[in-house]
Design an enzyme around this catalytic site. Sequence first.
Site, PDB file in Angstrom:
ATOM      1  N   LYS A  79      16.997 -82.747 117.987  1.00 25.62           N
ATOM      2  CA  LYS A  79      16.855 -82.069 116.951  1.00 25.62           C
ATOM      3  C   LYS A  79      15.420 -82.406 116.211  1.00 25.62           C
ATOM      4  CE  LYS A  79      19.821 -85.365 114.998  1.00 25.62           C
ATOM      5  NZ  LYS A  79      21.281 -85.909 114.579  1.00 25.62           N
ATOM      6  N   TYR A 134      -5.445 -91.202  92.266  1.00 27.66           N
ATOM      7  CA  TYR A 134      -4.656 -90.736  90.953  1.00 27.66           C
ATOM      8  C   TYR A 134      -3.794 -91.815  90.224  1.00 27.66           C
ATOM      9  CZ  TYR A 134      -5.479 -86.019  92.896  1.00 27.66           C
ATOM     10  OH  TYR A 134      -5.933 -84.775  93.197  1.00 27.66           O
TER      11      TYR A 134
HETATM   12  C1  LIG Z   1      21.294 -87.208 115.096  1.00 28.09           C
HETATM   13  C2  LIG Z   1      22.665 -87.427 116.106  1.00 28.09           C
HETATM   14  C3  LIG Z   1      22.678 -88.111 117.148  1.00 28.09           C
HETATM   15  C4  LIG Z   1      21.462 -88.998 117.354  1.00 28.09           C
HETATM   16  O1  LIG Z   1      21.430 -90.177 116.769  1.00 28.09           O
HETATM   17  P1  LIG Z   1      20.543 -91.386 116.640  1.00 28.09           P
HETATM   18  O2  LIG Z   1      20.864 -92.247 115.598  1.00 28.09           O
HETATM   19  O3  LIG Z   1      18.995 -90.707 116.183  1.00 28.09           O
HETATM   20  O4  LIG Z   1      20.281 -91.881 118.031  1.00 28.09           O
HETATM   21  C5  LIG Z   1      23.816 -88.100 117.693  1.00 28.09           C
HETATM   22  N1  LIG Z   1      24.819 -87.447 117.393  1.00 28.09           N
HETATM   23  C6  LIG Z   1      24.881 -86.694 116.282  1.00 28.09           C
HETATM   24  C7  LIG Z   1      25.979 -85.865 115.801  1.00 28.09           C
HETATM   25  C8  LIG Z   1      23.790 -86.620 115.549  1.00 28.09           C
HETATM   26  O5  LIG Z   1      23.800 -85.907 114.465  1.00 28.09           O
END
Ligand SMILES: *Cc1c(COP(=O)(O)O)cnc(C)c1O
Length: 367
Positions: free
Chosen positions: A41, A262
């Site tokens: 993702k 800034y």
């Molecule tokens: C993002 C996600 C993962 C992976 O999690 P990590 O902590 O990055 O290993 C696994 N399962 C689901 C449902 C997720 O949303």
Amino acid sequence: MLHSVEAARAGAVLTVDLGAVRANYRQLAAMARARCAAVMKADAYGLGMEQVAPALAQEGCTVFFTAHLDEGIRLRPLLGPGCAIYVLHGPPPGTAGDCAAHGLVPVLNDPGQLHEWRALARALGRELQAAIQLDTGMSRMGIAPADLAALSADPGWLDGLRPVLVMSHLASADEPAHPMNAAQRERFERLRAILPGVPASLANSSGIFLGPDYHYDLLRPGAALYGINPQPGNPNPLRQAVSLHARVVQVRTAIDGDVVGYGCHHVVAGARRIATVSIGYADGWLRSLSGRGQARIGGQVVPVVGRVSMDSMGLDVTGVPDSLVQPGAEVELLGPTLTVDDVAAAAGTIGYEVLTRLGSRFHRRYR
Ligand SMILES: *Cc1c(COP(=O)(O)O)cnc(C)c1O
């Protein structure tokens, strides 16, 4: 490091070490008898799905997860037909046809998604694969226990579907002593009994380190593949997968009372050398690193001073030999000793956010 013309023209260069990602995959896969998937993702947590997915497929990974349907559609042509792609959010209403047409397997998270997927199977006149997510207490995604009971009261509740995975997600896997871990595992055991014989999956990266009770049939790491420490507070057993370098744009001497950046939040005491560096929050270098981040130049670690601007920030490079702090000089922001988790701690966030924010503005190199 800033070799090519493109790299020399860019504000910063992100180097992705695909060898490290592959080594991390091998290491995680070797920890369990279960199969090891890879979570893709957010463009493989910012590292670039197009490069990362085929590299992991070469390592023998055959199961991939995306969050969104469009991510799955983009991933599909990067992988062979033998690879399974699960869409964690399931198809948004009205898109089940797209999901099936692209050969993606939805993770069904609520009765509405289940009904829509079943209706599609009926309309197509063929069985459709499905992953079923159960909510074991995180209240984020997955079929709630009450909904599961109501659904499964109908003996035909899975008609037309072939459940190929039953899964849930841990809320506190990065805190091994948290009672939620065992509580979720017990709930998962109880609820998944409704799908006997269906392969199961519970562990994300940190969950893998909770031990074999959490492994089931399929591991689902994301973060650890990309070098984030799955056990905060302990040494990181995995390899850093990214390094980030920007360049010095300008160097000046500031004197007592001068301000940097800034809002005039940094006031110089004594004579200091200040370098302006070509990275800012528009690159995903978090603004919360203002006055808190670090960088490495000429072998020395130097502090970020003043606010991080959109495209630049200041470093106090006093004490670094002038010859090493010239316009164009390379500044390391992420690397083996300035880890993603270090930067996250300075920014008051987690490594996941640091990685996934790294923008598309950089020149990228893959090793
Ligand atoms: C993002 C996600 C993962 C992976 O999690 P990590 O902590 O990055 O290993 C696994 N399962 C689901 C449902 C997720 O949303």
